[in-house]
Write a protein that holds these residues in place. Structure first.
Motif, PDB file in Angstrom:
ATOM      1  N   ASP A 115       0.816  -1.215   0.000  1.00  0.00           N
ATOM      2  CA  ASP A 115       0.000   0.000   0.000  1.00  0.00           C
ATOM      3  C   ASP A 115       0.853   1.271   0.000  1.00  0.00           C
ATOM      4  O   ASP A 115       0.315   2.379  -0.017  1.00  0.00           O
ATOM      5  N   GLY A 116       2.185   1.119   0.034  1.00  0.00           N
ATOM      6  CA  GLY A 116       3.076   2.271  -0.032  1.00  0.00           C
ATOM      7  C   GLY A 116       3.130   3.090   1.241  1.00  0.00           C
ATOM      8  O   GLY A 116       3.704   4.179   1.249  1.00  0.00           O
ATOM      9  N   LYS A 117       2.543   2.592   2.320  1.00  0.00           N
ATOM     10  CA  LYS A 117       2.487   3.382   3.555  1.00  0.00           C
ATOM     11  C   LYS A 117       3.554   2.992   4.567  1.00  0.00           C
ATOM     12  O   LYS A 117       3.798   3.726   5.512  1.00  0.00           O
ATOM     13  N   LYS A 118       4.152   1.841   4.363  1.00  0.00           N
ATOM     14  CA  LYS A 118       5.153   1.365   5.320  1.00  0.00           C
ATOM     15  C   LYS A 118       6.422   0.909   4.613  1.00  0.00           C
ATOM     16  O   LYS A 118       6.401   0.586   3.420  1.00  0.00           O
ATOM     17  N   LEU A 119       7.478   0.871   5.376  1.00  0.00           N
ATOM     18  CA  LEU A 119       8.715   0.280   4.881  1.00  0.00           C
ATOM     19  C   LEU A 119       9.102  -0.862   5.808  1.00  0.00           C
ATOM     20  O   LEU A 119       9.054  -0.705   7.034  1.00  0.00           O
ATOM     21  N   ALA A 120       9.467  -1.988   5.212  1.00  0.00           N
ATOM     22  CA  ALA A 120      10.136  -3.018   6.010  1.00  0.00           C
ATOM     23  C   ALA A 120      11.616  -2.701   5.899  1.00  0.00           C
ATOM     24  O   ALA A 120      12.089  -2.273   4.834  1.00  0.00           O
ATOM     25  N   LEU A 121      12.364  -2.866   6.969  1.00  0.00           N
ATOM     26  CA  LEU A 121      13.777  -2.517   6.936  1.00  0.00           C
ATOM     27  C   LEU A 121      14.531  -3.310   7.995  1.00  0.00           C
ATOM     28  O   LEU A 121      13.921  -3.975   8.840  1.00  0.00           O
ATOM     29  N   THR A 122      15.840  -3.224   7.924  1.00  0.00           N
ATOM     30  CA  THR A 122      16.668  -3.944   8.884  1.00  0.00           C
ATOM     31  C   THR A 122      17.331  -2.931   9.808  1.00  0.00           C
ATOM     32  O   THR A 122      17.943  -1.965   9.339  1.00  0.00           O
ATOM     33  N   LEU A 123      17.180  -3.140  11.098  1.00  0.00           N
ATOM     34  CA  LEU A 123      17.797  -2.269  12.099  1.00  0.00           C
ATOM     35  C   LEU A 123      18.612  -3.140  13.044  1.00  0.00           C
ATOM     36  O   LEU A 123      18.385  -4.348  13.135  1.00  0.00           O
ATOM     37  N   SER A 124      19.553  -2.500  13.730  1.00  0.00           N
ATOM     38  CA  SER A 124      20.380  -3.275  14.657  1.00  0.00           C
ATOM     39  C   SER A 124      20.148  -2.806  16.090  1.00  0.00           C
ATOM     40  O   SER A 124      19.850  -1.642  16.333  1.00  0.00           O
TER      41      SER A 124
END
Lengths: 432, 267
Positions: A254-263
């Protein structure tokens, strides 16, 4: 590259009453997987000098690059009809063409051109397409890609992706004075535009679902942070600059969120989901191993990612609702990473290690999880599906230089995109 | 009185003759004006070229219906003639009474009788003519039907004989490996000509009807039943055209002008 096909003869030979069809039935259970011969006749242009644009050549190149067509060599084209009425079908058939494209490029006033074209089936003389596209000079390239798209879809039955774009990272210069560029080009690698340039590394470009924005990782502040940039205006926002690692952004459908990698503070990498409007962060994985390179399913309920929790990197899936436990998907080989889902979600493409080399492989998600290695390079990485699922673009190395390459999703056709300069890597194919 | 009657004998005779002439003239006029229009009774042309027994049966039924309609029409026409005659006679009788008041009842009676007899005769003639026409039509219809049946029977027999002969021969070649050889060669030719679109997956099942001429040139290819998309259908028709000319059969008896290919990818 054409598979040697074995033919299973399943024959029905029936005699019926004389006036009916099917005196006997012959079963064809295999077909040759070869390219379709097509002639793209040079378009007439009354003021060729004014236009100075070869529509037919671009269409021909597009079709050839798809691997599904074998366009007739320009030098072998003797007759040049520009409208259907002038096509001598028998001649074109004798030259072994199944299809023919004819057309005209006509000036329509100040910086305005009309591309009119027709597609015919040479074998039964049927007119399959007839269109006119209007464009300014700057749009002629895009309009020609659209012609190729229409021809491709009419004959192959799947939507053409020639008029889409690719984003990639280009690196120019030796290390102390290296320039990193985020570039968006046409799907054929032509017409490149610099979106972002930096003396510090740029990484992991990701297209928004509407194709209007790119998310990427930039080290411009010496530490990795994630930016979202709107392509039309160049306007950009930093969306994640948390302590430690910020990497591998992937847009939700839906373009509203980002999945990402954090530490975390101790350097453990996990997958999170970031709400772009509220900045609310949801943790998806919680494991002492490295979890990274997330990729969304179309319904936004599943994330595919790479994890080394079992030792070597393997691909897992996990639900986005809290408490879901990850499920391992790859079991063949010691290294499977960077999953990318095909547009129809039937297949997963990823990087696998085979004989010490990195190669692009696919795995059928619906069947028996059978793995097929598509490429034969030494360092084939970063796969990204074309929006029609027909091809996968990836990065590879050619004589020590990073280049882009494409492979058809069945592994049959492979090709390289020639880049003018520098090292090229991390390609991402745009949506339609 | 007797004398006077005798004296008037000539005028009476003259009058009777005159009335007779008027009656005849009237009859002629009514006959002309009441002749039924000819095109109605004219039998319609019947197409004797019959394609199937069903068509033949339908034609027969139509013919019978036509004959019945024509008979009814004739009967109606005859009735009309009679009615007209009666009317004419009445009119004439009135005229007679007015113009010859002095005329004897016996004379009038005689004229009337003669007239009635003539009318009856006309009616009978009209009926006879109608019947004759009807009979002729029935005859024609029967003839046409018989001819058509004969032709159909002859055709059937010829076809049966041809088929029988063919089957005997085909049976003979079937015992040899020639048929398998032919089918395999066709299969091979079409298989090599088929460029499979990506949508031609397992589960696709399509029939294409092929027409070839001796020598193997394909003159028609049409996909009939097919669960594939437009690209699949097109690729199949193209495969047949691309394979043209198709291989010759090892035995000419195996040649088929029309046959069907089944496209069923199994991988």
């Amino acid at each position: 590259m054409i598979k040697q096909l074995q033919f299973m003869a399943v024959i029905g030979f029936f005699l019926f009453c004389p006036r009916t069809w099917a005196e006997f039935v012959v079963e064809v259970t295999r077909g040759q997987e070869q390219a379709i011969p097509i002639a793209v006749v040079p378009f007439s242009s009354a003021e060729a000098a004014a236009a100075s644009f070869d529509v037919a050549q671009l269409v021909s190149n597009d079709l050839a690059r798809s691997g599904r067509f074998k366009p007739m060599d320009r030098k072998d084209i003797i007759d040049e009809p520009h409208i259907g009425a002038n096509i001598a079908f028998d001649d074109w058939r004798r030259l072994n063409n199944d299809y023919i494209v004819v057309g005209q490029l006509l000036p329509q006033g100040e910086d305005r051109f009309g591309i009119s074209f027709e597609l015919y089936n040479v074998l039964n003389h049927q007119r399959l397409l007839g269109f006119q596209i209007s464009s300014n000079r700057a749009g002629l390239r895009l309009a020609s890609h659209q012609v190729a798209d229409m021809v491709f879809e009419k004959i192959i039955g799947i939507r053409g992706a020639f008029s889409t774009h690719i984003a990639y990272i280009s690196m120019v210069g030796a290390v102390p004075h290296r320039t990193y560029r985020l570039i968006v080009a046409d799907a054929d690698g032509e017409n490149p535009h610099i979106v972002m340039q930096s003396n510090e590394p740029l990484m992991s470009p990701a297209w928004s679902p509407d194709g209007q924005s790119l998310a990427y990782v930039s080290f411009e502040d010496r530490l990795p942070s994630i930016y979202v940039q709107y392509l039309k205006t160049g306007e950009r926002h930093q969306v994640s600059a948390r302590a430690g690692v910020n990497q591998a952004p992937a847009w939700s459908p839906d373009g509203k969120k980002l999945a990402l990698t954090l530490s975390t503070r101790d350097g453990n990498l996990d997958v999170y989901v970031l709400d772009l409007a509220t900045q609310a962060l949801t943790r998806i994985t919680d494991d002492p191993g490295i979890d990274t390179e997330p990729q969304w399913s179309k319904d936004g309920r599943t994330l595919y990612f790479t994890s080394d929790r079992a030792g070597g990197p393997q691909i897992y899936s996990v639900g986005t609702s809290p408490g879901d436990r990850p499920r391992r998907l790859t079991f063949q080989g010691a290294y499977n990473a960077r999953p990318r889902l095909s547009p129809d979600e039937s297949t997963l493409a990823f990087v696998t290690q085979e004989d010490g080399a990195f190669r692009i492989a696919t795995m059928d998600l619906k069947g028996h999880n059978d793995m097929q290695v598509l490429t034969k390079g030494r360092f084939d990485v970063s796969p990204s599906y074309a929006p029609n699922g027909a091809e996968i673009i990836y990065a590879t190395r050619d004589r020590g230089r990073g280049v882009l390459a494409m492979v058809s999703s069945d592994g049959r056709v492979q090709e390289r995109l020639v880049s003018s300069e520098g090292d090229v890597q991390e390609p991402a194919w745009s949506p339609f | 009185m007797m004398v006077s009657a005798r004296e008037y004998s000539w005028p009476v005779v003259f009058s009777v003759a005159l009335h007779g002439a008027i009656a005849v003239a009237l009859l002629l006029v009514t006959r002309i004006s009441f002749t039924p229009p000819r095109q109605i009774i004219q039998p319609l042309p019947i197409n004797a070229v019959v394609i199937s027994s069903q068509v033949l049966h339908a034609a027969q039924q139509a013919q019978e219906a036509q004959a019945a309609a024509r008979a009814a029409e004739s009967a109606r026409a005859a009735a009309a003639v009679e009615a007209a005659k009666t009317l004419a006679a009445e009119q004439q009788r009135a005229a007679e009474e007015q113009s010859a008041a002095a005329q004897k009842a016996a004379d009038a009676q005689r004229v009337e009788e003669a007239e009635r007899a003539a009318a009856a005769q006309r009616v009978a003639e009209a009926q006879k003519a109608a019947e004759a026409q009807k009979a002729a039509e029935a005859q024609r219809a029967a003839d046409a039907k018989r001819a058509a049946e004969q032709k159909a029977r002859a055709d059937r027999e010829a076809e049966l004989r041809r088929q029988l002969a063919e089957e005997e021969h085909v049976d003979a070649v079937e015992a040899s490996p020639k048929r398998d050889q032919y089918v395999a060669s066709l299969q091979n030719a079409i298989q090599h000509a088929w460029i499979r679109p990506p949508s031609a997956r397992v589960g696709v099942d399509c029939m294409v009807e092929v027409t070839q001429v001796p020598g193997g040139a394909v003159t028609g290819a049409r996909v009939t039943q097919c669960n594939g998309d437009a690209a699949v259908r097109q690729s199949i028709e193209n495969a047949v055209y691309r394979a043209s000319p198709l291989p010759d059969p090892p035995d000419p008896a195996l040649f088929q002008r029309n046959f069907a290919f089944r496209f069923k990818p199994n991988d």
